[in-house]
Scaffold this active site. Structure first.
Site, short mmCIF file in Angstrom:
data_model
loop_
_atom_site.label_atom_id
_atom_site.label_comp_id
_atom_site.label_asym_id
_atom_site.label_seq_id
_atom_site.Cartn_x
_atom_site.Cartn_y
_atom_site.Cartn_z
CG ASP A 6 44.87 17.65 17.75
OD1 ASP A 6 44.43 18.80 17.92
OD2 ASP A 6 45.45 17.31 16.71
CG ASP A 59 53.91 13.44 9.71
OD1 ASP A 59 52.76 13.93 9.60
OD2 ASP A 59 54.40 13.11 10.81
CG HIS A 80 50.11 14.85 11.50
ND1 HIS A 80 51.42 15.26 11.62
CD2 HIS A 80 49.38 15.97 11.73
CE1 HIS A 80 51.46 16.55 11.91
NE2 HIS A 80 50.24 17.00 11.97
CD GLU A 114 52.89 12.47 13.97
OE1 GLU A 114 52.73 12.58 12.74
OE2 GLU A 114 53.44 13.35 14.65
C1 F6R Z 1 45.94 20.40 14.93
C2 F6R Z 1 45.93 19.28 14.02
C3 F6R Z 1 47.05 19.00 13.09
C4 F6R Z 1 47.31 20.14 12.12
C5 F6R Z 1 48.51 19.79 11.24
C6 F6R Z 1 48.80 20.88 10.24
O1 F6R Z 1 44.75 20.41 15.70
O2 F6R Z 1 44.99 18.57 14.05
O3 F6R Z 1 46.76 17.84 12.35
O4 F6R Z 1 46.16 20.33 11.33
O5 F6R Z 1 49.62 19.59 12.05
O6 F6R Z 1 49.23 22.02 10.92
P1 F6R Z 1 49.35 23.42 10.20
O7 F6R Z 1 47.97 23.79 9.80
O8 F6R Z 1 49.93 24.33 11.23
O9 F6R Z 1 50.24 23.21 9.02
#
Ligand code: F6R
Length: 260
Positions: A67, A136, A138, A143
């Site tokens: 992303d 959440d 995702h 989301e």
């Molecule tokens: C980022 C991504 C997000 C993160 C998620 C968890 O490329 O794909 O889905 O994996 O927001 O973030 P952290 O690892 O910082 O808790």
């Protein structure tokens, strides 16, 4: 779905790095799917260590990011393209033009997702996709409410995700509202999904993803549909799972020939 519970994030990193090392050693042109955020950082540190100390090479690999923020110009320090360069790809021998990310600064943003999915397909598809999960539910930036069949496209971040990611910016006002993200359907096409999570703050969402119903309201639960998904957790992230005795038992009795 295989659940692997380990004492620490470093133990998880070592197991994931073994799997990536095995892929690099057995494929002529392996394709890695890379995630940003905190969760995969120990994995990247371990891969960089193996590159520096043991000569593990990524020269023949290609990588696609999950992303990218919309509206951050190329070179912006918090664009995911820059983050991954700083934390991983710039520290190993993968060629810079072999690392691709959705173009969040495209003049044709509405069709940028389609072009990205086409680039992944043209490269032959992703062999191993690293994933983290947001509080959440995702994965990538799908989301809650994201279609389980979605393709790479523009999404609006929830306020919760913007708050969670504000730690990387000067303030929450600087966190973009929009992202380009691989869709859940796109992610499901990768040949092996490897999700890592650690810490108490992930325990509730991990339980929903692994043991809850398949639901667009917990996008991570889409891993339940994948024939080869591995979820690696530390004790804290696993603490709200109900079936842990079986997960530990089956990992302890894993046949020697079977890899992750
Ligand atoms: C980022 C991504 C997000 C993160 C998620 C968890 O490329 O794909 O889905 O994996 O927001 O973030 P952290 O690892 O910082 O808790």
């Amino acid at each position: 779905m295989e659940i692997v519970i380990q004492p620490t994030a470093e133990d998880i990193a070592s197991i994931v790095a073994d799997s990536i090392e095995q892929l690099l050693g057995s494929h002529e042109a392996p394709i890695l799917g890379l995630a940003t955020g905190s969760s995969p950082l120990p994995v990247y540190r371990e891969l960089v260590r193996r590159h520096v100390e043991q000569g593990m090479s990524f020269a023949h690999a290609r990588a696609f990011l999950l992303d990218e923020y919309v509206g951050l110009p190329a070179g912006h320090p918090e664009s995911y393209r820059e983050v991954i360069r700083r934390e991983f790809t710039g520290l190993v021998d993968i060629t810079d033009d072999h690392v691709q990310s959705p173009d969040g600064f495209s003049a044709e943003i509405a069709t940028a997702g389609e072009r990205y999915d086409a680039a992944i397909a043209a490269a032959g598809g992703i062999d191993l996709q690293l994933l983290g999960i947001g509080t959440d539910g995702h994965i990538a930036f799908n989301e809650p409410g994201s279609s389980l069949a979605s393709r790479t496209r523009l999404k609006t971040l929830t306020e919760q995700t913007r708050q969670d990611n504000a730690r990387f910016f000067d303030s929450v006002e600087d966190v973009p509202f929009h992202v380009l993200t691989q869709g859940l359907g796109t992610i499901l096409e990768a040949r092996h999904l490897v999700l890592v999570a650690s810490g108490e703050n992930k325990a509730e969402v991990v339980a929903a993803m692994v043991e809850g119903p398949l639901s667009a309201f917990c996008p991570g639960s889409v891993l339940q549909l994948h024939p080869h998904a591995t979820v690696l957790l530390d004790e804290a992230a696993a603490s709200q799972l109900k079936f842990t005795d079986y997960y530990r038992y089956s990992y302890a009795h894993k046949p020697d020939w079977q890899q992750l």
